[in-house]
Motif scaffolding. Sequence first.
Motif, mmCIF file in Angstrom:
data_model
loop_
_atom_site.group_PDB
_atom_site.id
_atom_site.type_symbol
_atom_site.label_atom_id
_atom_site.label_comp_id
_atom_site.label_asym_id
_atom_site.label_seq_id
_atom_site.Cartn_x
_atom_site.Cartn_y
_atom_site.Cartn_z
ATOM 1 N N GLY A 204 -10.720 8.292 1.200
ATOM 2 C CA GLY A 204 -9.328 8.213 1.294
ATOM 3 C C GLY A 204 -9.032 7.260 2.335
ATOM 4 O O GLY A 204 -7.852 6.732 2.434
ATOM 5 N N PRO A 208 -6.590 4.794 -0.486
ATOM 6 C CA PRO A 208 -5.844 6.085 -0.621
ATOM 7 C C PRO A 208 -5.709 6.722 -1.916
ATOM 8 O O PRO A 208 -5.314 7.936 -1.922
ATOM 9 N N SER A 213 -10.879 13.343 1.631
ATOM 10 C CA SER A 213 -9.852 13.375 3.043
ATOM 11 C C SER A 213 -10.618 13.827 4.073
ATOM 12 O O SER A 213 -11.068 15.179 4.054
ATOM 13 N N HIS A 257 -9.180 -1.487 6.466
ATOM 14 C CA HIS A 257 -9.380 -0.847 5.205
ATOM 15 C C HIS A 257 -10.650 -1.453 4.381
ATOM 16 O O HIS A 257 -10.390 -1.644 3.352
#
Length: 292
Positions: A204, A208, A213, A257
Amino acid sequence: MSSPNADSEPVAGTGPDAAERELVARAVAGDRTAVGEIVRQLQDPIYRLALRMVWRPADAEDAGQEILLRVVGKLDTWRGEAKLLTWAYRIGVNYLLNLKRKTPQEAQQVSLDSFGEGLKDGLAEEDYRGPESTLLTHEVRLNCSQAMLQCLAREERVAFVLSDVFELSSAEGAYVSGTTAVAYRKRVERAKKRLGNFLTETCGVANPEAFCSCSRRVGKALELGRIDPRRPAFAAHPVAPGGRSVEQAELQMAKLHDAAAVIGAHPDYAAPQAKMAAITGLLGSGRFPLLD
């Protein structure tokens, strides 16, 4: 892998400066102050290299000490074909690739696919709200990124770490790995593709939309004993003077990211001083003729 000085040609853009040559010359002549300065300069980056390869700080301490001792023992063979740190990385990589001790992931032959399946087990519905939630979420992420690296074959792991974490050029990475630039780049590409696919599907932080997570993994990690709330191995690890903290690394990762950002976003860990102090005693043990 060939010996550290098998290639005598200079590595493009990585040659030592006059001060570095003079420091090594003094050390080889038996100047203990110069040897101490070399150890001081190399100890943190060598420790961080070892940590990425062997996962656990205690194992990295042992490996880092042995690598530094080997570097000191070989100082008189350094010919300036690369910067001293690049040359020391080469000695370190040779040692780490041939290390007989296996990480848990290596011993169990855990693949990225099976590692990803394991992350689904015990994933909580909500973020962890217990004591030290921020610290433990950091610890899960840092521990997880270390663990996923161990799912790569050692040569691919080395290539990815040198290229995307330490940001060495292809010429430097090939020299450190003892291979050709073409072979080195292929290893980097394979590692980046495998890790990139894994993170896109799983993590995540990188994606996303992915299922996992860090905060939702804290409870299971505590239950399995994979993180210790009393002694976090990574989130509370000492940082080198002037180096990135956990928070700074997290901010950098949030901006990027991608696979390199997620796996590279560790603090600039400092080598444990107790282990480094032990090197001083070993250097005076008679094991090193250049210091006699």
